[in-house]
Design a protein around this motif. Structure first.
Motif, short mmCIF file in Angstrom:
data_model
loop_
_atom_site.label_atom_id
_atom_site.label_comp_id
_atom_site.label_asym_id
_atom_site.label_seq_id
_atom_site.Cartn_x
_atom_site.Cartn_y
_atom_site.Cartn_z
N PRO A 1 0.82 -1.22 0.00
CA PRO A 1 0.00 0.00 0.00
C PRO A 1 0.85 1.27 0.00
O PRO A 1 1.84 1.36 0.72
CB PRO A 1 -0.80 -0.10 1.31
CG PRO A 1 -0.02 -1.02 2.18
CD PRO A 1 0.70 -1.97 1.27
N VAL A 2 0.46 2.21 -0.84
CA VAL A 2 1.15 3.50 -0.92
C VAL A 2 0.24 4.60 -0.38
O VAL A 2 0.62 5.40 0.46
CB VAL A 2 1.54 3.83 -2.38
CG1 VAL A 2 2.12 5.24 -2.48
CG2 VAL A 2 2.52 2.80 -2.91
N PHE A 3 -0.99 4.62 -0.89
CA PHE A 3 -1.91 5.72 -0.57
C PHE A 3 -3.34 5.22 -0.77
O PHE A 3 -3.63 4.50 -1.72
CB PHE A 3 -1.64 6.90 -1.52
CG PHE A 3 -2.61 8.03 -1.40
CD1 PHE A 3 -2.49 8.97 -0.39
CD2 PHE A 3 -3.67 8.18 -2.31
CE1 PHE A 3 -3.39 10.02 -0.26
CE2 PHE A 3 -4.56 9.23 -2.19
CZ PHE A 3 -4.43 10.15 -1.17
N THR A 4 -4.19 5.59 0.18
CA THR A 4 -5.61 5.22 0.10
C THR A 4 -6.45 6.46 0.41
O THR A 4 -6.05 7.27 1.24
CB THR A 4 -5.94 4.14 1.15
OG1 THR A 4 -5.11 3.01 0.93
CG2 THR A 4 -7.39 3.70 1.06
N ALA A 5 -7.57 6.59 -0.25
CA ALA A 5 -8.50 7.66 0.10
C ALA A 5 -9.89 7.07 0.29
O ALA A 5 -10.40 6.38 -0.60
CB ALA A 5 -8.53 8.74 -0.97
N ASP A 6 -10.47 7.32 1.47
CA ASP A 6 -11.89 7.03 1.68
C ASP A 6 -12.62 8.29 1.28
O ASP A 6 -12.38 9.36 1.83
CB ASP A 6 -12.17 6.72 3.16
CG ASP A 6 -11.43 5.47 3.62
OD1 ASP A 6 -11.06 4.66 2.76
OD2 ASP A 6 -11.21 5.33 4.84
N ILE A 7 -13.52 8.16 0.32
CA ILE A 7 -14.06 9.34 -0.35
C ILE A 7 -15.53 9.53 -0.01
O ILE A 7 -16.31 8.58 -0.02
CB ILE A 7 -13.86 9.20 -1.88
CG1 ILE A 7 -12.36 9.07 -2.20
CG2 ILE A 7 -14.47 10.37 -2.61
CD1 ILE A 7 -12.08 8.69 -3.64
N MET B 1 -6.97 12.63 -7.61
CA MET B 1 -6.12 12.39 -6.45
C MET B 1 -4.68 12.65 -6.85
O MET B 1 -4.20 12.10 -7.85
CB MET B 1 -6.24 10.94 -5.96
CG MET B 1 -7.59 10.60 -5.34
SD MET B 1 -7.83 11.43 -3.75
CE MET B 1 -9.63 11.51 -3.74
N GLN B 2 -4.04 13.47 -6.06
CA GLN B 2 -2.62 13.75 -6.29
C GLN B 2 -1.89 13.43 -4.99
O GLN B 2 -2.31 13.86 -3.92
CB GLN B 2 -2.45 15.21 -6.67
CG GLN B 2 -1.01 15.60 -6.94
CD GLN B 2 -0.89 17.10 -7.20
OE1 GLN B 2 -1.76 17.71 -7.81
NE2 GLN B 2 0.19 17.68 -6.74
N PHE B 3 -0.83 12.64 -5.11
CA PHE B 3 -0.10 12.22 -3.91
C PHE B 3 1.32 11.85 -4.34
O PHE B 3 1.70 12.07 -5.50
CB PHE B 3 -0.82 11.03 -3.25
CG PHE B 3 -1.13 9.91 -4.21
CD1 PHE B 3 -2.27 9.94 -5.00
CD2 PHE B 3 -0.25 8.83 -4.37
CE1 PHE B 3 -2.55 8.92 -5.91
CE2 PHE B 3 -0.52 7.82 -5.28
CZ PHE B 3 -1.67 7.87 -6.05
N HIS B 4 2.10 11.27 -3.42
CA HIS B 4 3.50 10.95 -3.72
C HIS B 4 3.80 9.49 -3.41
O HIS B 4 3.03 8.82 -2.73
CB HIS B 4 4.44 11.85 -2.91
CG HIS B 4 4.37 13.28 -3.33
ND1 HIS B 4 3.40 14.13 -2.84
CD2 HIS B 4 5.12 14.00 -4.20
CE1 HIS B 4 3.57 15.32 -3.40
NE2 HIS B 4 4.61 15.27 -4.23
#
Lengths: 423, 107, 151
Positions: free
Chosen positions: B58-64, B74-77
């Protein structure tokens, strides 16, 4: 094609640009006569008939007011109305009425008015009225200024609120009663609420990045449409195999006078009529396919300075007509295009900035973030009219052609950047 | 949803580099707050979850929630230590799962 | 919510004031209460320190339909010391929840950007949680513009 881009000024470039398309069009079947004009279906309309207003737009019938095609509004009264005595109005009701956005955007759209509406983002098209109550104005003057300000100032941009029946006498009296309470300078909660200090918006988004601007998806869609055969068994591709080269500047030469139609032809109507005459596709104006094709044809010419024909007798006459139309008072609110985008340009109408005509054309068709849709310039014209309570015309109306040409002429030299992205 | 997901990330990176990733899925994100012409509420239908993994981790998750705008962006690193594949997953209220992959060479 | 955390109470107070100023109906304060509830649930009722969290938003949103939002936390993102979650709520929306971003050490930076819907002028509140259980927060008022022509 390259030359067209290099020559910056003069009709030679315009003719060359236009000619590039003509030759390309003629390279397929059906080149017409010596001039090799692009085939156009000159029959019928290029948009839906009868034209039906968009479902989400206000459904009001505004047929008794001026439109770009008819003069119907009553003329301005010559003298102020005489009032029997001092105004008796309810200032509290007046305070609500001046902030009522259901009837023409409210007084706050143009005026700072002390505490009215919470002093939340008022506009500055008209004077700050925060101290009008100490200005020594007679009731009759204040009443008439709201009822129909043209009796004092024939050049005003302010609507005849009473004369056109937006507010009745009692309501105007209530507003006058409220105005008379305004005796202190406006106090703003934040600097942003003060229209004199609010910074003008700057458009910085990367409008050609599909992750920023969903309008860019139309470019992909149009490239698919390009290869799709119409009823006549041919596609755009059949005659235009190298769209990128052929249309590198073409859209920047539009709109133009079209003698075969006896009106000004924009990119969108051209798409409808040319496709009908060639591939057999019927891409009516303001349909998704037509918008996509218009975005794509403009996109291919991005970076090219707008350079329309402004010298031929027909063009000059059309521009002159467009200029006259832009000065015509339209609709119940009685606004001319130039009231907002000329006289009042570079001011705030409530929280929205009124731009000058220059810069209002080079990004069309444009993505509208508030509506999640692509709008072409004709739809923008239509919306402006419905908003000021005038009936819109069908998008292929000749009046819009004249207006578009006049707008394009004012944007001469602006580089195309399509699709734009705006609120 | 004929429109495809849009991805923007570098094809190459140096070991240990933190890269920027931009993703967008064309989707109306019907909030459940709107009403149709007859005044009936239009049922909610949104992308409720977005997941980015790299080589299965896992790198990045968004509960929307419905407050995220249409065409969820979604913009992330991500910090990349090895070559591999990013996998992006969007889950719709109706259970539909959309995925996209993009690989990166790390040197 | 039974017991308001100090932070949640603060958030509620601030947004209550904003609601009064712009004269919005009572439902706004209901939304603010729900926002405070969500924050309390996220923090487990603990107080978040007002530091390290940055919220980027336009000062005036040109419309409430697509407002760019960026949140970031100035904190390490390595090994067992990283920002694990950021909760974002909007205290004037019909439903205050916006999103919860979850990070891992592989994220490299505790930063996320998206585009959000705002029903009106309101506060955006972000609360971050680290893998060690630290809590940080910030909030920002965003004005949603009002159109000129009305309905």
């Amino acid at each position: 094609m390259r030359l067209g881009g290099i020559l910056a000024i003069g009709t030679a470039a315009v003719l060359l640009v236009a000619g590039a398309f003509v030759i390309a069009g003629g390279s397929g079947a059906g080149a017409q006569g010596n001039k090799k004009e692009a085939p156009l279906d000159t029959n019928g309309d290029a948009s839906a008939r009868p034209w039906k207003r968009y479902a989400g737009w206000p459904a009001r019938d505004e047929s008794k007011w001026n439109t770009l095609a008819q003069v119907a509004s009553p003329s301005a009264p010559k003298a102020p109305r005489k009032l029997a005595g001092p105004i008796t109005g309810d200032a509290a009701k007046g305070a609500e009425l001046v902030a009522d956005r259901n009837r023409g955007g409210s007084c706050l759209a143009c005026h700072v008015m002390g505490p009215a509406g919470g002093a939340n983002l008022p506009g500055n098209v008209g004077p700050d009225l925060s101290q009008i109550g100490s200005a020594g104005r007679e009731d009759e003057y204040l009443f008439n200024y709201i009822y129909d300000p043209r009796v004092y100032n024939p050049e005003t941009v302010m609507p005849p609120w009473g004369g056109h029946g937006v507010f009745n006498d009692q309501e105007i009296s209530d507003m006058v009663a409220f105005l008379k309470t305004l005796k202190s300078p406006a106090a703003f909660k934040t600097e942003l609420d003060d229209p004199e200090k609010r910074p003008a918006p700057v458009e910085k988004r990367e409008n050609l990045d599909p992750i920023e601007n969903p309008g860019m998806w139309a470019v992909d869609k149009a490239q698919d449409l390009w290869k799709q055969a119409g009823a006549a068994g041919k596609s755009c591709q059949s005659c235009h195999s190298d769209a990128k080269a052929e249309f590198k500047t073409w859209a920047a030469s539009m709109p133009r006078w079209e003698p075969r139609l006896n009106k000004v032809l924009g990119v969108e109507e051209f798409v409808t009529r040319h496709a009908r005459a060639t591939t057999g596709a019927n891409w009516l104006m303001e349909t998704d396919d037509n918008r996509a094709m218009s975005v794509y044809l403009h996109f291919l010419a991005n970076g090219t300075p707008i350079q329309i024909d402004t010298t031929s007798a027909e063009s000059k006459a059309a521009i002159e007509r467009g200029k006259e139309l832009s000065n015509r008072k339209l609709g119940e609110l009685n606004f001319a295009c130039t009231d907002c985008h000329g006289k009042s340009a570079n001011h705030w109408i409530r929280g929205q900035w009124l731009g000058e005509p220059k810069g209002q054309y080079d990004h069309f068709p444009t993505w509208r973030t508030s509506l999640l849709a692509i709008w072409d310039i004709r739809q923008r014209f239509q919306w402006c009219q419905v908003n000021i309570r005038a009936d819109e015309l069908p998008p292929d109306a000749k009046e819009y052609g004249d207006l578009e040409l006049y707008l394009a002429a004012q944007n001469d030299g602006q580089k195309l950047s399509v699709p734009g992205i705006r609120h | 949803m004929a429109e495809k997901p849009r991805l923007k990330l570098p094809k190459e990176a140096k070991k240990g580099e933190v890269i920027e990733i931009k993703t967008l899925l064309p989707h109306v994100m019907e909030s459940g707050q709107r009403k149709d012409k007859d005044g009936k509420a239009i049922p909610r239908k949104i992308i409720n979850k977005f997941v980015c993994e790299f080589n299965g981790k896992p790198v990045f998750t968004a509960d929307i929630e419905p407050a995220v705008a249409a065409n969820p962006y979604m913009q992330f690193h991500a910090r990349v230590e090895e070559s591999g594949t990013f996998k992006f997953t969007w889950t719709d209220d109706d259970g539909t799962v959309t995925t996209a992959e993009e690989s990166i060479t790390v040197s | 919510m039974r017991q308001l955390s100090r932070r949640a109470a603060l958030a509620l107070g601030a947004s209550g004031a904003a609601a009064t100023f712009i004269g919005l109906p009572d439902s706004v304060s209901a939304a603010a209460k729900e926002a405070a509830d969500q924050i309390a649930k996220f923090t487990g009722g603990k107080t978040a320190e007002k530091s390290k969290v940055s919220i980027e938003l336009p000062e005036i949103a040109e419309n409430g339909n697509t407002v760019p939002l960026s949140v970031s936390v100035d904190a390490p993102m390595v090994g067992d010391n990283y920002v694990s979650e950021i909760l974002v709520v909007a205290d004037g929306n019909p439903n205050p929840g916006v999103a919860t971003f979850r990070f891992s050490p592989l994220s490299g930076k505790a930063e996320a950007s998206t585009r959000i819907r705002l029903a009106a002028t309101q506060n955006i509140i972000a609360v971050a949680k680290t893998s060690k259980g630290e809590l940080f927060t910030n909030q920002k008022l965003v004005k949603v513009t009002i159109g000129g022509c009305g309905g």
